[in-house]
Design a protein around this motif. Structure first.
Motif: not given
Length: 162
Positions: A98-107, A135-154
């Motif tokens: 994983v090149d980047e892994l962020r948790w911008p908001k809590p779940l 390489r995949v850029r993935t954004t995991t979103l909560n019900r409100a559409g806010e990112a709770v995780q972003t990641m670039i995975a190989n």
């Protein structure tokens, strides 16, 4: 740009499996939702991240998060489940890092997760002719559409046999 979803993957049939040649830069995919309960948050945390803001609703109120939240690693595990549902890669989803892994908001409990992903690179391996890298850029979103995780995975993906 093409689009896939977990529903689309299952519509193809359980035997449909993806090879490196099936991926292209710009492809977008979605998956979910997955509901997240307080019980699931606490159970995961008791095993893997036993901190009060993950395990105890009352104690969590007096922490940085001001309430119960899922561990970032729990969020990452749920994200992995969504990736596996939507990308039926031959041989499984094999991480090459994983090149980047962020948790911008809590779940938080009672939320639902959904996934939005985009293929950002596809290349055959220079040293292993039977596989390549996606390489995949993935954004995991909560019900409100806010990112709770972003990641670039190989992902290590096999090439289609000749």
């Amino acid at each position: 740009m093409t689009h896939a979803s977990s529903q689309g993957a299952s519509a193809k049939g359980k035997s449909a499996r993806l090879y490196l040649e099936d991926f292209a830069v710009g492809q977008v995919y979605t998956a979910g939702p997955i509901p997240v309960s307080a019980d699931a948050i606490k159970a995961y945390a008791r095993l893997f991240d036993p901190q009060p803001f993950h395990t105890d609703e009352e104690l969590a109120r007096s922490t940085f998060f001001q309430g119960l939240v899922a561990s970032g690693w729990h969020t990452a595990s749920l994200t992995m489940s969504l990736v596996v549902q939507t990308l039926p890669i031959t041989g499984g989803v094999i991480g090459g890092g994983v090149d980047e892994l962020r948790w911008p908001k809590p779940l938080r409990p009672g939320d639902e997760l959904r996934l939005e992903g985009e293929i950002v690179e596809v290349r055959p391996s220079r040293t292993k002719p039977g596989q390549g890298l996606v390489r995949v850029r993935t954004t995991t979103l909560n019900r409100a559409g806010e990112a709770v995780q972003t990641m670039i995975a190989n992902l290590v993906v096999p090439r289609r046999p000749a």
